[in-house]
Enzyme design. Structure first.
Site, PDB file in Angstrom:
ATOM      1  CG  ASP A   8      41.580  19.838  16.406  1.00  0.00           C
ATOM      2  OD1 ASP A   8      41.898  20.241  17.543  1.00  0.00           O
ATOM      3  OD2 ASP A   8      40.443  19.959  15.935  1.00  0.00           O
ATOM      4  CG  ASP A  10      37.417  19.343  21.600  1.00  0.00           C
ATOM      5  OD1 ASP A  10      38.298  19.749  22.376  1.00  0.00           O
ATOM      6  OD2 ASP A  10      36.631  18.421  21.890  1.00  0.00           O
ATOM      7  CD  GLU A  17      34.167  22.886  20.907  1.00  0.00           C
ATOM      8  OE1 GLU A  17      33.641  23.173  22.016  1.00  0.00           O
ATOM      9  OE2 GLU A  17      35.387  22.761  20.764  1.00  0.00           O
ATOM     10  CE  LYS A  52      41.776  25.393  34.279  1.00  0.00           C
ATOM     11  NZ  LYS A  52      43.069  25.061  34.920  1.00  0.00           N
TER      12      LYS A  52
END
Ligand code: XBP
Ligand code: MG
Length: 250
Positions: A8, A10, A17, A52
């Site tokens: 992964d 982030d 973050e 988004k």
């Protein structure tokens, strides 16, 4: 036998973050949305994967009577906000705001030296991966990964397993030959749904998450060798009859 590691981005490759949060707030100010996400709110909003999707969720929370949810007005505004945010995040990363977490680079080279292939499975945008890994590894960063699954290849975001299933197909390997490395419960759920044993390295944004079913939960990869990953991976393929292993938090 362990044949591939699927990372992964982030929270796992890097603790990003805080930089994402600053970029979101920068975009909201530029666009005059009147929104400001603080750490506590953002920690909650991180339950929604995808910038988004996260902004749309917030918009619906603060304006429950928001019409035209699926219409072009809202969609165009979210798209514009995300462009501004991604540009702000990219420049923050390029100015050195984010570095790889402990042990990540070492594990990547240990894996490469052992012929273990690497892939990426993330819900973030391709621009963000390129900015982070160009800064951390150099312009040839792509050569280290057999395949990259991101927001542009997998529209269904974690905890949907789509991006992990795409990586298994790209690697042409069964899930049992791979190990996923994640930081969040959404990521754990996505990897687990794709059949992947998963090692968790939480961040301050995800340490409170439910990591049941993880192969291991460790503070970070700083003291984790490839040998550890191989041993843990071998445990995962033992018959389920064994007493369930509670994750070890080092
Ligand atoms: C984390 C995410 C992303 C980032 C923001 O991705 O959910 O949405 O928070 O990046 P992962 P975008 O842990 O799967 O790497 O704004 O590009 O979505
Ligand atoms: Mg993550």
């Amino acid at each position: 036998m362990l044949q591939a590691l699927i990372f992964d981005v982030d929270g796992t490759l890097a603790d990003t973050e805080q930089a994402h949060l600053a970029a979101f707030n920068h975009a909201f100010a530029q666009e005059g949305m009147g929104w400001h996400w603080d750490e506590a709110l953002y920690t909650e909003l991180l339950n929604i994967s995808g910038g988004k999707e996260r902004m749309l969720h917030h918009w619906q929370q603060v304006q429950p009577d928001l019409k035209d949810i699926g219409g072009s007005g809202v969609r165009d505004t979210i798209a514009r906000l995300h462009e501004l945010k991604t540009a702000a995040y990219e420049s923050a990363v390029q100015s050195g705001a984010v570095s790889l977490r402990p042990g990540v680079l070492r594990l990547m080279s240990e894996a490469a030296a052992a012929g273990i292939r690497l892939a990426i499975a993330t819900t973030t945008s391709p621009v963000n991966i390129a900015a982070l890994l160009t800064q951390a590894i150099g312009p040839d960063w792509r050569t280290h990964f057999v395949a990259i699954g991101d927001a542009s290849t997998a529209p269904h975001k974690k905890p949907h397993p789509q991006v992990y299933l795409q990586m298994l197909a790209a690697l042409d390997l069964p899930a049992s030959a791979c190990l996923a490395l994640e930081d969040s419960s959404n990521g754990l759920r996505a990897a687990t749904a794709a059949g992947l044993p998963t090692v968790i390295t939480p961040t301050s944004y995800t340490q409170h998450h439910d990591f049941s079913g993880a192969l291991r939960v460790v503070t970070d990869l700083g003291a984790v060798s490839l040998g550890h990953l191989r041993t843990w991976h071998a445990e995962a393929s033992q018959p389920a009859a064994q007493a369930p292993r509670s994750p070890v938090v080092s």
